[in-house]
Design a protein around this motif. Sequence first.
Motif, PDB file in Angstrom:
ATOM      1  N   THR A  23      92.148  79.612 -16.492  1.00 46.28           N
ATOM      2  CA  THR A  23      91.614  79.059 -15.385  1.00 46.28           C
ATOM      3  C   THR A  23      89.818  78.903 -16.058  1.00 46.28           C
ATOM      4  O   THR A  23      89.175  79.476 -16.748  1.00 46.28           O
ATOM      5  N   SER A  24      89.658  78.113 -14.670  1.00 47.76           N
ATOM      6  CA  SER A  24      88.165  77.704 -14.666  1.00 47.76           C
ATOM      7  C   SER A  24      87.422  78.853 -15.219  1.00 47.76           C
ATOM      8  O   SER A  24      85.858  78.568 -15.434  1.00 47.76           O
ATOM      9  N   ASN A  82      91.142  72.728 -13.252  1.00 47.41           N
ATOM     10  CA  ASN A  82      91.206  73.807 -12.749  1.00 47.41           C
ATOM     11  C   ASN A  82      92.151  74.822 -13.873  1.00 47.41           C
ATOM     12  O   ASN A  82      91.496  74.978 -15.343  1.00 47.41           O
ATOM     13  N   ARG A  83      93.204  75.599 -14.178  1.00 49.77           N
ATOM     14  CA  ARG A  83      93.240  75.562 -15.141  1.00 49.77           C
ATOM     15  C   ARG A  83      94.526  74.969 -16.456  1.00 49.77           C
ATOM     16  O   ARG A  83      94.210  73.793 -16.153  1.00 49.77           O
ATOM     17  N   ASN A  96      84.273  74.040 -20.648  1.00 51.08           N
ATOM     18  CA  ASN A  96      83.897  73.212 -19.604  1.00 51.08           C
ATOM     19  C   ASN A  96      83.069  72.237 -19.723  1.00 51.08           C
ATOM     20  O   ASN A  96      83.876  71.348 -19.649  1.00 51.08           O
ATOM     21  N   SER A 107      87.688  66.762 -12.419  1.00 54.86           N
ATOM     22  CA  SER A 107      87.727  68.406 -12.610  1.00 54.86           C
ATOM     23  C   SER A 107      88.784  69.115 -13.079  1.00 54.86           C
ATOM     24  O   SER A 107      90.061  68.907 -12.320  1.00 54.86           O
ATOM     25  N   TYR A 160      95.733  65.055  -7.158  1.00 57.44           N
ATOM     26  CA  TYR A 160      96.305  66.089  -7.577  1.00 57.44           C
ATOM     27  C   TYR A 160      97.406  65.648  -8.694  1.00 57.44           C
ATOM     28  O   TYR A 160      98.008  65.715  -8.215  1.00 57.44           O
ATOM     29  N   TYR A 189      92.036  67.375 -10.717  1.00 60.80           N
ATOM     30  CA  TYR A 189      91.765  67.391  -9.456  1.00 60.80           C
ATOM     31  C   TYR A 189      90.855  65.789  -9.870  1.00 60.80           C
ATOM     32  O   TYR A 189      90.029  66.002 -10.131  1.00 60.80           O
TER      33      TYR A 189
END
Length: 120
Positions: A52-53, A32-33, A73, A30, A106, A100
């Motif tokens: 960001t998400s 995030n930013r 997304n 997944s 990460y 992630y």
Amino acid sequence: QVQLVESGGGLVQPGGSLRLSCAASGSGFSINRMGWYRQAPGKERDFVAIITSSGTTNYADSVKGRFTISRDNAKNTVYLEMNSLKPEDTAVYSCNAAVYYSGGTYSVRWGQGTQVTVSS
């Protein structure tokens, strides 16, 4: 590992527009930013924009009001709409993503970059 692939660069006249895309591929992750950076010849890489998400955005002062960052997304893709381009926007544009993985790790991944040249 997640791979990022940019597209959409090219040659455009001053005042013109371009739309860059950056798609992330892989499995079990997944993001995030996601962001865009650029590096002009002989200069350091500079921040351009980030999202960001949840859709929160931030821009470098030099591009505010001219560039728009957005993301899909579902497609793990980030876009950079660039309008009113100036010769000083000429650079290699690279995207990055804070990734992630399902195993709990990460990493920050970078694309290979795409050239944007603004010239008459």
